[in-house]
Design a protein around this motif. Structure first.
Motif, mmCIF file in Angstrom:
data_model
loop_
_atom_site.group_PDB
_atom_site.id
_atom_site.type_symbol
_atom_site.label_atom_id
_atom_site.label_comp_id
_atom_site.label_asym_id
_atom_site.label_seq_id
_atom_site.Cartn_x
_atom_site.Cartn_y
_atom_site.Cartn_z
ATOM 1 N N SER A 192 -0.843 -3.899 0.188
ATOM 2 C CA SER A 192 -0.281 -4.697 1.271
ATOM 3 C C SER A 192 0.927 -3.999 1.895
ATOM 4 N N LYS A 193 0.795 -3.704 3.182
ATOM 5 C CA LYS A 193 1.884 -3.034 3.907
ATOM 6 C C LYS A 193 3.148 -3.906 3.928
ATOM 7 N N GLU A 194 2.948 -5.207 4.095
ATOM 8 C CA GLU A 194 4.065 -6.149 4.141
ATOM 9 C C GLU A 194 4.835 -6.159 2.809
ATOM 10 N N ILE A 195 4.097 -6.234 1.697
ATOM 11 C CA ILE A 195 4.732 -6.233 0.373
ATOM 12 C C ILE A 195 5.384 -4.888 0.111
ATOM 13 N N ARG A 196 4.686 -3.815 0.457
ATOM 14 C CA ARG A 196 5.224 -2.463 0.254
ATOM 15 C C ARG A 196 6.574 -2.309 0.966
ATOM 16 N N ASN A 197 6.634 -2.727 2.228
ATOM 17 C CA ASN A 197 7.884 -2.613 2.999
ATOM 18 C C ASN A 197 9.001 -3.431 2.364
ATOM 19 N N ALA A 198 8.678 -4.629 1.893
ATOM 20 C CA ALA A 198 9.692 -5.491 1.266
ATOM 21 C C ALA A 198 10.204 -4.863 -0.036
ATOM 22 N N ASP A 209 12.469 -1.958 0.837
ATOM 23 C CA ASP A 209 13.761 -2.498 1.275
ATOM 24 C C ASP A 209 14.608 -2.939 0.085
ATOM 25 N N ILE A 223 8.975 -11.713 -3.873
ATOM 26 C CA ILE A 223 8.135 -10.979 -2.920
ATOM 27 C C ILE A 223 6.664 -11.049 -3.352
ATOM 28 N N ALA A 282 2.350 -14.002 -2.804
ATOM 29 C CA ALA A 282 1.141 -13.293 -2.365
ATOM 30 C C ALA A 282 0.036 -13.418 -3.411
#
Length: 195
Positions: A42-48, A51, A85, A89
């Motif tokens: 998951s790109k969204e989870i990866r970015n979080a 961060d 995070i 999901a």
């Protein structure tokens, strides 16, 4: 359909017990494996995660599990932020998975059902337990981590005495043949319960 939680401390044998239920035809959702897959895909989870923990969380596009574990298992606040995070999901994915099943009951295997209060959403909860020494031996044989790292992870989980009063079923996982008998007995009870 009943939704059953399966939990136990690190090295207790949750995965072994889950496989025994699968052999009886029960669908089992492994939260830890799914969390790692979502963290990877998951790109969204990866970015979080980047961060929160930094670029080193991914090495050559792959989830850097050792780096992440080293960061969060010594820092409860960071671990809570990571769980915030990943856990929603996993929950969403689990609900989608359940909708595709047609059995009397399904099992969600997760290490920290009690610690994060999610045990309340299950119809019943099965606790797998073993002695601390047995757990340490299993993890040392299975994983490439030190005794100190294992103890640090154990510190982030409740001890069994705190979990036992909240569990509906307890499996003492010390002897495989005895564990199989316990699983069969619980399976029979859960199948009757779901009818």
């Amino acid at each position: 359909m009943k939704i059953i939680g399966l939990t136990g401390g690190i090295g207790s044998g949750k995965t072994t017990v889950a496989k025994l239920f699968e052999e009886l035809g029960v669908p089992v959702y492994n939260s830890d494996l799914k969390a790692k897959k979502l963290m990877q895909d998951s790109k969204e989870i990866r970015n979080a995660i980047v961060d929160l923990l930094g670029e080193e969380s991914y090495a050559l596009e792959k989830l850097n599990k050792k780096y992440i574990a080293d960061k969060v298992f010594g820092d409860k606040e960071l671990l809570q932020k990571l769980n915030a995070i990943v856990h929603p999901a996993v929950r969403k994915d689990f609900i989608s998975w359940v909708k595709k099943k047609r059995t009397p009951y399904v099992i969600q295997e997760a290490a920290i059902l009690f610690e994060n209060n999610s045990y309340k959403i299950f119809d019943k909860v099965i606790l797998v337990k073993a002695t601390k020494e047995a757990r340490l031996e299993r993890i040392l044989a299975r994983d490439n981590i030190s005794r100190e790292e294992i103890l640090a992870r154990m510190e982030n989980q409740w001890n069994d005495s705190k979990k036992i009063p909240l569990a509906d079923y307890i499996i003492e996982n010390t002897d495989l043949e005895e564990t199989k008998l316990q699983v069969e007995k619980i399976h029979h009870q859960l199948t009757k319960l779901a009818v």
